[in-house]
Design a protein around this motif. Sequence first.
Motif, PDB file in Angstrom:
ATOM      1  N   SER A 159       0.846  -1.186   0.000  1.00 49.35           N
ATOM      2  CA  SER A 159       0.000   0.000   0.000  1.00 49.35           C
ATOM      3  C   SER A 159       0.887   1.243   0.000  1.00 49.35           C
ATOM      4  O   SER A 159       2.074   1.167   0.339  1.00 49.35           O
ATOM      5  CB  SER A 159      -0.894  -0.008   1.239  1.00 49.35           C
ATOM      6  N   PRO A 160       0.329   2.408  -0.372  1.00 48.23           N
ATOM      7  CA  PRO A 160       1.140   3.636  -0.420  1.00 48.23           C
ATOM      8  C   PRO A 160       1.744   4.023   0.928  1.00 48.23           C
ATOM      9  O   PRO A 160       2.746   4.741   0.974  1.00 48.23           O
ATOM     10  CB  PRO A 160       0.140   4.703  -0.886  1.00 48.23           C
ATOM     11  N   SER A 161       1.144   3.551   2.036  1.00 50.87           N
ATOM     12  CA  SER A 161       1.680   3.917   3.355  1.00 50.87           C
ATOM     13  C   SER A 161       2.742   2.932   3.847  1.00 50.87           C
ATOM     14  O   SER A 161       3.247   3.072   4.957  1.00 50.87           O
ATOM     15  CB  SER A 161       0.548   4.004   4.379  1.00 50.87           C
ATOM     16  N   GLU A 162       3.072   1.943   3.039  1.00 52.69           N
ATOM     17  CA  GLU A 162       4.103   0.987   3.435  1.00 52.69           C
ATOM     18  C   GLU A 162       5.432   1.333   2.762  1.00 52.69           C
ATOM     19  O   GLU A 162       5.451   1.901   1.676  1.00 52.69           O
ATOM     20  CB  GLU A 162       3.688  -0.443   3.053  1.00 52.69           C
ATOM     21  N   LEU A 163       6.525   0.978   3.428  1.00 50.53           N
ATOM     22  CA  LEU A 163       7.863   1.198   2.874  1.00 50.53           C
ATOM     23  C   LEU A 163       8.511  -0.137   2.561  1.00 50.53           C
ATOM     24  O   LEU A 163       8.522  -1.041   3.398  1.00 50.53           O
ATOM     25  CB  LEU A 163       8.761   1.943   3.869  1.00 50.53           C
ATOM     26  N   SER A 164       9.077  -0.234   1.357  1.00 46.63           N
ATOM     27  CA  SER A 164       9.881  -1.394   0.986  1.00 46.63           C
ATOM     28  C   SER A 164      11.344  -1.043   1.277  1.00 46.63           C
ATOM     29  O   SER A 164      11.884  -0.084   0.723  1.00 46.63           O
ATOM     30  CB  SER A 164       9.691  -1.715  -0.495  1.00 46.63           C
ATOM     31  N   VAL A 165      11.951  -1.824   2.161  1.00 43.15           N
ATOM     32  CA  VAL A 165      13.294  -1.496   2.659  1.00 43.15           C
ATOM     33  C   VAL A 165      14.249  -2.656   2.405  1.00 43.15           C
ATOM     34  O   VAL A 165      13.882  -3.824   2.590  1.00 43.15           O
ATOM     35  CB  VAL A 165      13.222  -1.206   4.180  1.00 43.15           C
ATOM     36  N   LEU A 166      15.472  -2.324   1.991  1.00 46.50           N
ATOM     37  CA  LEU A 166      16.557  -3.305   1.915  1.00 46.50           C
ATOM     38  C   LEU A 166      17.614  -2.928   2.940  1.00 46.50           C
ATOM     39  O   LEU A 166      17.927  -1.744   3.114  1.00 46.50           O
ATOM     40  CB  LEU A 166      17.195  -3.312   0.517  1.00 46.50           C
ATOM     41  N   PHE A 167      18.152  -3.952   3.646  1.00 46.00           N
ATOM     42  CA  PHE A 167      19.213  -3.690   4.632  1.00 46.00           C
ATOM     43  C   PHE A 167      20.251  -4.795   4.467  1.00 46.00           C
ATOM     44  O   PHE A 167      19.919  -5.986   4.571  1.00 46.00           O
ATOM     45  CB  PHE A 167      18.626  -3.701   6.041  1.00 46.00           C
ATOM     46  N   PHE A 168      21.499  -4.413   4.187  1.00 41.29           N
ATOM     47  CA  PHE A 168      22.565  -5.386   3.972  1.00 41.29           C
ATOM     48  C   PHE A 168      23.586  -5.348   5.108  1.00 41.29           C
ATOM     49  O   PHE A 168      23.911  -4.285   5.642  1.00 41.29           O
ATOM     50  CB  PHE A 168      23.253  -5.128   2.620  1.00 41.29           C
ATOM     51  N   GLY A 169      24.127  -6.550   5.422  1.00 37.63           N
ATOM     52  CA  GLY A 169      25.066  -6.687   6.527  1.00 37.63           C
ATOM     53  C   GLY A 169      26.446  -6.151   6.193  1.00 37.63           C
ATOM     54  O   GLY A 169      26.712  -5.694   5.064  1.00 37.63           O
ATOM     55  N   ASP A 170      27.338  -6.255   7.147  1.00 37.02           N
ATOM     56  CA  ASP A 170      28.660  -5.636   7.121  1.00 37.02           C
ATOM     57  C   ASP A 170      29.342  -5.755   5.755  1.00 37.02           C
ATOM     58  O   ASP A 170      29.648  -6.865   5.300  1.00 37.02           O
ATOM     59  CB  ASP A 170      29.571  -6.288   8.168  1.00 37.02           C
ATOM     60  N   CYS A 171      29.617  -4.619   5.142  1.00 37.61           N
ATOM     61  CA  CYS A 171      30.357  -4.570   3.875  1.00 37.61           C
ATOM     62  C   CYS A 171      31.845  -4.726   4.184  1.00 37.61           C
ATOM     63  O   CYS A 171      32.415  -3.914   4.923  1.00 37.61           O
ATOM     64  CB  CYS A 171      30.087  -3.238   3.176  1.00 37.61           C
ATOM     65  N   VAL A 172      32.466  -5.780   3.627  1.00 33.53           N
ATOM     66  CA  VAL A 172      33.862  -6.081   3.954  1.00 33.53           C
ATOM     67  C   VAL A 172      34.765  -5.800   2.753  1.00 33.53           C
ATOM     68  O   VAL A 172      34.739  -6.517   1.746  1.00 33.53           O
ATOM     69  CB  VAL A 172      34.020  -7.557   4.390  1.00 33.53           C
ATOM     70  N   GLY A 173      35.572  -4.756   2.869  1.00 31.10           N
ATOM     71  CA  GLY A 173      36.636  -4.467   1.916  1.00 31.10           C
ATOM     72  C   GLY A 173      36.158  -4.213   0.493  1.00 31.10           C
ATOM     73  O   GLY A 173      34.980  -3.957   0.223  1.00 31.10           O
ATOM     74  N   LYS A 174      37.140  -4.304  -0.415  1.00 32.22           N
ATOM     75  CA  LYS A 174      36.875  -3.964  -1.814  1.00 32.22           C
ATOM     76  C   LYS A 174      35.853  -4.897  -2.453  1.00 32.22           C
ATOM     77  O   LYS A 174      35.006  -4.456  -3.240  1.00 32.22           O
ATOM     78  CB  LYS A 174      38.188  -4.002  -2.610  1.00 32.22           C
ATOM     79  N   LEU A 203      48.824 -10.681  11.753  1.00 29.46           N
ATOM     80  CA  LEU A 203      48.944 -10.428  10.319  1.00 29.46           C
ATOM     81  C   LEU A 203      47.800  -9.533   9.845  1.00 29.46           C
ATOM     82  O   LEU A 203      46.697  -9.589  10.391  1.00 29.46           O
ATOM     83  CB  LEU A 203      48.928 -11.755   9.552  1.00 29.46           C
ATOM     84  N   PRO A 204      48.045  -8.723   8.808  1.00 29.08           N
ATOM     85  CA  PRO A 204      46.998  -7.795   8.343  1.00 29.08           C
ATOM     86  C   PRO A 204      45.912  -8.527   7.558  1.00 29.08           C
ATOM     87  O   PRO A 204      46.109  -9.637   7.071  1.00 29.08           O
ATOM     88  CB  PRO A 204      47.766  -6.834   7.433  1.00 29.08           C
ATOM     89  N   PHE A 205      44.802  -7.851   7.423  1.00 26.32           N
ATOM     90  CA  PHE A 205      43.720  -8.320   6.580  1.00 26.32           C
ATOM     91  C   PHE A 205      44.211  -8.416   5.142  1.00 26.32           C
ATOM     92  O   PHE A 205      44.820  -7.495   4.622  1.00 26.32           O
ATOM     93  CB  PHE A 205      42.555  -7.334   6.682  1.00 26.32           C
ATOM     94  N   GLN A 206      43.991  -9.586   4.508  1.00 28.61           N
ATOM     95  CA  GLN A 206      44.385  -9.768   3.105  1.00 28.61           C
ATOM     96  C   GLN A 206      43.276  -9.241   2.195  1.00 28.61           C
ATOM     97  O   GLN A 206      42.169  -9.770   2.210  1.00 28.61           O
ATOM     98  CB  GLN A 206      44.578 -11.249   2.800  1.00 28.61           C
ATOM     99  N   PRO A 207      43.563  -8.235   1.373  1.00 27.19           N
ATOM    100  CA  PRO A 207      42.527  -7.740   0.461  1.00 27.19           C
ATOM    101  C   PRO A 207      42.178  -8.797  -0.586  1.00 27.19           C
ATOM    102  O   PRO A 207      43.061  -9.452  -1.129  1.00 27.19           O
ATOM    103  CB  PRO A 207      43.180  -6.531  -0.207  1.00 27.19           C
ATOM    104  N   LEU A 208      40.901  -8.974  -0.828  1.00 23.91           N
ATOM    105  CA  LEU A 208      40.424  -9.881  -1.867  1.00 23.91           C
ATOM    106  C   LEU A 208      39.715  -9.026  -2.914  1.00 23.91           C
ATOM    107  O   LEU A 208      38.892  -8.173  -2.566  1.00 23.91           O
ATOM    108  CB  LEU A 208      39.457 -10.908  -1.264  1.00 23.91           C
ATOM    109  N   GLU A 209      40.057  -9.244  -4.179  1.00 29.08           N
ATOM    110  CA  GLU A 209      39.537  -8.329  -5.200  1.00 29.08           C
ATOM    111  C   GLU A 209      38.787  -9.005  -6.330  1.00 29.08           C
ATOM    112  O   GLU A 209      38.125  -8.339  -7.125  1.00 29.08           O
ATOM    113  CB  GLU A 209      40.683  -7.477  -5.768  1.00 29.08           C
ATOM    114  N   THR A 210      38.917 -10.328  -6.471  1.00 31.57           N
ATOM    115  CA  THR A 210      38.188 -11.026  -7.525  1.00 31.57           C
ATOM    116  C   THR A 210      37.580 -12.313  -6.964  1.00 31.57           C
ATOM    117  O   THR A 210      37.996 -12.809  -5.919  1.00 31.57           O
ATOM    118  CB  THR A 210      39.100 -11.394  -8.718  1.00 31.57           C
ATOM    119  N   GLY A 211      36.600 -12.846  -7.710  1.00 31.73           N
ATOM    120  CA  GLY A 211      35.952 -14.086  -7.304  1.00 31.73           C
ATOM    121  C   GLY A 211      34.476 -13.860  -7.010  1.00 31.73           C
ATOM    122  O   GLY A 211      33.905 -12.814  -7.329  1.00 31.73           O
TER     123      GLY A 211
END
Length: 267
Positions: A4-19, A229-237
């Motif tokens: 209905s017009p008074s309802e909101l459709s919402v998306l919420f995504f969890g922790d975004c990690v790195g690139k 050890l540091p976080f290893q960046p992952l960029e493909t896959g």
Amino acid sequence: MSKSPSELSVLFFGDCVGKMGRLALAKGLPLLKDRYQADFTIVNCENATHGRGCSHEHYEELLKAGADCLTSGNHFYDSRDVFRPEYDFSKLVRPLNMGPKAPLSGSRVFNVNGYTLRITNLIGRVEVPGAQSNPFTDMDQLLATSSEDFHIVDFHAEATGEKRCLAEYLDGRISLFVGTHTHVQTNDAKILDRGTCFITDLGMCGADDSCLGMGKDNAIAKVAFGLPLPFQPLETGMARLDGIHAVLGLDHKGALIEPISFKVNIA
Ligand SMILES: [Fe+2]
Ligand SMILES: [Fe+2]
């Protein structure tokens, strides 16, 4: 589903990690926003910059990808950009209960389709650092002086019991309660007795073949042997976008909550 017009459709995504998380959101959000006819999209950004906080550059990158608001967590302070007043972080919400000296705001109000929508971020007190006060009573204080049409809470916490207790404590007083921080999506999305949409944890946005979004070799060396050890960046896959779609009604009566786990190939 139609709403209905008074309802909101919402998306919420969890922790975004790195690139990988940022690239996956840039690629996947336009499609998902269209699929769910989203009125408002939120992403937890606490790990967006190499796993540690969210720089101003990456804040802007995530807004450009399609997020309308970003929430945070125990890694909020890891990017020193949040202390620089020249940067506009007006769509970032950090945990409310990080104390009175914390920069930026723990609760913000947005206007969506002519309605007011409050977004609040909180941090837990069990096995996660950063809380300076009680999230239960802080919410009581906030709710005593706020009256927005819709209210969404991101409770950034480790313990499932602490999350469920706060969700039940707030049932009927807020529209949507999501947990973040563990990077693992829980299989318990539901509408609570008094109408609040709920999930214990959204999961994460990041590399699927990983340890919670982190490169496996360094993560194992750190957990198994204590090596710093540091976080290893992952960029493909293959990357995953974990979150929920919810349809929120007035008076905090939810109509729908359903989990999303969407795969994106980052070449
Ligand atoms: Fe996280
Ligand atoms: Fe966290």
